[in-house]
Design a protein around this motif. Structure first.
Motif, PDB file in Angstrom:
ATOM      1  N   ASP A  51      28.267  -6.924  58.758  1.00  0.00           N
ATOM      2  CA  ASP A  51      28.161  -7.088  60.214  1.00  0.00           C
ATOM      3  C   ASP A  51      27.648  -5.846  60.923  1.00  0.00           C
ATOM      4  OD1 ASP A  51      29.071  -9.688  60.026  1.00  0.00           O
ATOM      5  OD2 ASP A  51      31.177  -9.104  60.249  1.00  0.00           O
ATOM      6  N   THR A  52      27.983  -4.671  60.431  1.00  0.00           N
ATOM      7  CA  THR A  52      27.558  -3.455  61.117  1.00  0.00           C
ATOM      8  C   THR A  52      26.163  -2.993  60.704  1.00  0.00           C
ATOM      9  OG1 THR A  52      28.649  -2.087  59.461  1.00  0.00           O
ATOM     10  CG2 THR A  52      29.920  -2.651  61.432  1.00  0.00           C
ATOM     11  N   LEU A  53      25.715  -3.380  59.521  1.00  0.00           N
ATOM     12  CA  LEU A  53      24.387  -2.954  59.061  1.00  0.00           C
ATOM     13  C   LEU A  53      23.323  -3.975  59.445  1.00  0.00           C
ATOM     14  CD1 LEU A  53      25.240  -1.421  55.572  1.00  0.00           C
ATOM     15  CD2 LEU A  53      24.924  -0.263  57.762  1.00  0.00           C
ATOM     16  N   GLY A  54      23.457  -5.197  59.035  1.00  0.00           N
ATOM     17  CA  GLY A  54      22.600  -6.285  59.484  1.00  0.00           C
ATOM     18  C   GLY A  54      21.123  -6.163  59.167  1.00  0.00           C
ATOM     19  N   PHE A  55      20.776  -5.703  57.967  1.00  0.00           N
ATOM     20  CA  PHE A  55      19.365  -5.650  57.571  1.00  0.00           C
ATOM     21  C   PHE A  55      18.962  -7.036  57.080  1.00  0.00           C
ATOM     22  CE2 PHE A  55      20.513  -1.181  57.344  1.00  0.00           C
ATOM     23  CZ  PHE A  55      19.443  -0.601  57.999  1.00  0.00           C
ATOM     24  N   SER A  56      18.775  -7.924  58.009  1.00  0.00           N
ATOM     25  CA  SER A  56      18.573  -9.344  57.683  1.00  0.00           C
ATOM     26  C   SER A  56      17.122  -9.703  57.393  1.00  0.00           C
ATOM     27  CB  SER A  56      19.079 -10.210  58.830  1.00  0.00           C
ATOM     28  OG  SER A  56      18.374  -9.898  60.010  1.00  0.00           O
ATOM     29  N   TYR A  57      16.188  -8.820  57.690  1.00  0.00           N
ATOM     30  CA  TYR A  57      14.775  -9.151  57.529  1.00  0.00           C
ATOM     31  C   TYR A  57      14.182  -8.355  56.367  1.00  0.00           C
ATOM     32  CZ  TYR A  57       9.899 -10.019  58.656  1.00  0.00           C
ATOM     33  OH  TYR A  57       8.585 -10.403  58.593  1.00  0.00           O
ATOM     34  N   LEU A  58      13.662  -9.064  55.385  1.00  0.00           N
ATOM     35  CA  LEU A  58      12.967  -8.443  54.263  1.00  0.00           C
ATOM     36  C   LEU A  58      11.501  -8.294  54.649  1.00  0.00           C
ATOM     37  CD1 LEU A  58      12.947  -7.498  51.270  1.00  0.00           C
ATOM     38  CD2 LEU A  58      12.447  -9.875  50.678  1.00  0.00           C
ATOM     39  N   THR A  59      11.079  -7.063  54.875  1.00  0.00           N
ATOM     40  CA  THR A  59       9.705  -6.812  55.293  1.00  0.00           C
ATOM     41  C   THR A  59       8.730  -6.899  54.130  1.00  0.00           C
ATOM     42  OG1 THR A  59      10.541  -5.310  56.985  1.00  0.00           O
ATOM     43  CG2 THR A  59       8.212  -5.176  56.498  1.00  0.00           C
ATOM     44  N   ASP A  60       9.100  -6.301  52.997  1.00  0.00           N
ATOM     45  CA  ASP A  60       8.150  -6.244  51.893  1.00  0.00           C
ATOM     46  C   ASP A  60       8.862  -5.932  50.580  1.00  0.00           C
ATOM     47  OD1 ASP A  60       5.639  -6.275  50.668  1.00  0.00           O
ATOM     48  OD2 ASP A  60       5.301  -4.148  51.002  1.00  0.00           O
ATOM     49  N   ILE A  61       8.269  -6.403  49.502  1.00  0.00           N
ATOM     50  CA  ILE A  61       8.629  -5.995  48.144  1.00  0.00           C
ATOM     51  C   ILE A  61       7.330  -5.594  47.472  1.00  0.00           C
ATOM     52  CG2 ILE A  61       9.573  -6.661  45.902  1.00  0.00           C
ATOM     53  CD1 ILE A  61      11.155  -8.849  47.321  1.00  0.00           C
ATOM     54  N   THR A  62       7.336  -4.435  46.864  1.00  0.00           N
ATOM     55  CA  THR A  62       6.158  -3.985  46.138  1.00  0.00           C
ATOM     56  C   THR A  62       6.602  -3.127  44.978  1.00  0.00           C
ATOM     57  OG1 THR A  62       3.944  -3.024  46.370  1.00  0.00           O
ATOM     58  CG2 THR A  62       5.756  -1.929  47.548  1.00  0.00           C
ATOM     59  N   ALA A  63       5.667  -2.512  44.301  1.00  0.00           N
ATOM     60  CA  ALA A  63       5.982  -1.643  43.172  1.00  0.00           C
ATOM     61  C   ALA A  63       5.019  -0.472  43.146  1.00  0.00           C
ATOM     62  CB  ALA A  63       5.905  -2.415  41.859  1.00  0.00           C
ATOM     63  N   VAL A  64       5.401   0.554  42.394  1.00  0.00           N
ATOM     64  CA  VAL A  64       4.560   1.719  42.165  1.00  0.00           C
ATOM     65  C   VAL A  64       4.658   2.034  40.676  1.00  0.00           C
ATOM     66  CG1 VAL A  64       4.118   4.128  42.778  1.00  0.00           C
ATOM     67  CG2 VAL A  64       5.125   2.595  44.468  1.00  0.00           C
ATOM     68  N   HIS A  65       3.547   2.412  40.080  1.00  0.00           N
ATOM     69  CA  HIS A  65       3.537   2.747  38.661  1.00  0.00           C
ATOM     70  C   HIS A  65       3.378   4.254  38.516  1.00  0.00           C
ATOM     71  CE1 HIS A  65       1.559   2.298  34.447  1.00  0.00           C
ATOM     72  NE2 HIS A  65       2.838   2.562  34.358  1.00  0.00           N
ATOM     73  N   TYR A  66       4.374   4.894  37.900  1.00  0.00           N
ATOM     74  CA  TYR A  66       4.340   6.319  37.590  1.00  0.00           C
ATOM     75  C   TYR A  66       4.310   6.451  36.058  1.00  0.00           C
ATOM     76  CZ  TYR A  66       6.095   6.851  42.380  1.00  0.00           C
ATOM     77  OH  TYR A  66       6.260   6.804  43.737  1.00  0.00           O
ATOM     78  N   PRO A  67       3.132   6.463  35.436  1.00  0.00           N
ATOM     79  CA  PRO A  67       3.062   6.379  33.977  1.00  0.00           C
ATOM     80  C   PRO A  67       3.716   7.534  33.230  1.00  0.00           C
ATOM     81  CG  PRO A  67       0.870   6.647  34.927  1.00  0.00           C
ATOM     82  CD  PRO A  67       1.819   6.519  36.060  1.00  0.00           C
ATOM     83  N   GLY A  68       3.930   8.670  33.841  1.00  0.00           N
ATOM     84  CA  GLY A  68       4.505   9.812  33.127  1.00  0.00           C
ATOM     85  C   GLY A  68       6.024   9.824  33.076  1.00  0.00           C
ATOM     86  N   LEU A  69       6.693   8.951  33.780  1.00  0.00           N
ATOM     87  CA  LEU A  69       8.152   8.960  33.841  1.00  0.00           C
ATOM     88  C   LEU A  69       8.770   8.124  32.730  1.00  0.00           C
ATOM     89  CD1 LEU A  69       8.774   8.526  37.681  1.00  0.00           C
ATOM     90  CD2 LEU A  69       8.657  10.637  36.372  1.00  0.00           C
ATOM     91  N   ALA A  70      10.046   8.403  32.446  1.00  0.00           N
ATOM     92  CA  ALA A  70      10.775   7.611  31.446  1.00  0.00           C
ATOM     93  C   ALA A  70      10.948   6.175  31.926  1.00  0.00           C
ATOM     94  CB  ALA A  70      12.133   8.252  31.180  1.00  0.00           C
ATOM     95  N   LEU A  71      11.218   6.000  33.225  1.00  0.00           N
ATOM     96  CA  LEU A  71      11.260   4.669  33.842  1.00  0.00           C
ATOM     97  C   LEU A  71      10.046   4.582  34.763  1.00  0.00           C
ATOM     98  CD1 LEU A  71      15.062   4.539  34.705  1.00  0.00           C
ATOM     99  CD2 LEU A  71      13.906   3.480  32.768  1.00  0.00           C
TER     100      LEU A  71
END
Length: 167
Positions: A51-71
């Motif tokens: 109730d106090t946060l209320g982040f009800s709208y999902l604006t976007d989902i995306t990704a980024v590729h960092y090939p040098g990282l373990a994840l």
């Protein structure tokens, strides 16, 4: 209301949190949080339904590729509290031969196309997605074009040789 700022969000998450959440940064006032893929749906649900946060709208989902990282893959969710006009970013780093993460369509139906686009360009498998298939690229395309797996330039191009530029 009117007290929803980054410090309040962090305090609220620490108060009620059984989640594995850490602050990544606050660049330009936009709070970025990180969590694990096992806890992402719980965190998104809490941010949406509290109730106090209320982040009800999902604006976007995306990704980024960092090939040098373990994840090497970072899944990024942008959420918006429309009442307070506050935005937040949630990041999850994942890896694996076929990177996978639970789907957010259980919380937002609009996540459907965003996740399909992310799958199409990065090859992220959203587990439990109702219709995970390509949305913009050809169905028979065997690669994921936004992955940084290819050289930036063709090494055989002759117009890019240094001697043409006086070097």
């Amino acid at each position: 209301m009117g007290n929803l700022d980054n410090q309040y969000i962090i305090r609220r998450l620490q108060e009620d949190l059984q989640f594995d959440v850490h602050v990544i940064g606050e660049s330009f006032g936009l709070l970025s949080l990180g969590t694990s893929k096992e806890r992402i749906i719980d965190l998104l649900k809490f941010l949406k339904e509290d109730d106090t946060l209320g982040f009800s709208y999902l604006t976007d989902i995306t990704a980024v590729h960092y090939p040098g990282l373990a994840l090497p893959f970072c899944i990024v969710y942008h959420l918006h509290n429309l009442v307070e006009n506050v935005r937040i970013r949630v990041k999850v780093f994942i890896g694996g031969e076929v990177p996978s993460i639970p789907t957010a369509t259980v919380l937002w139906h609009g996540a459907n196309w965003m996740e399909r686009e992310t799958y199409d360009f990065f090859g992220i498998d959203f587990q439990g997605h109702p219709d995970l298939r390509r949305i913009l690229n050809m169905d028979d395309l065997e690669v994921f074009p936004m992955r940084k797996e290819y050289p930036l330039e063709d090494p055989n191009r002759v117009d890019k040789k240094d001697f043409y530029f006086g070097r």
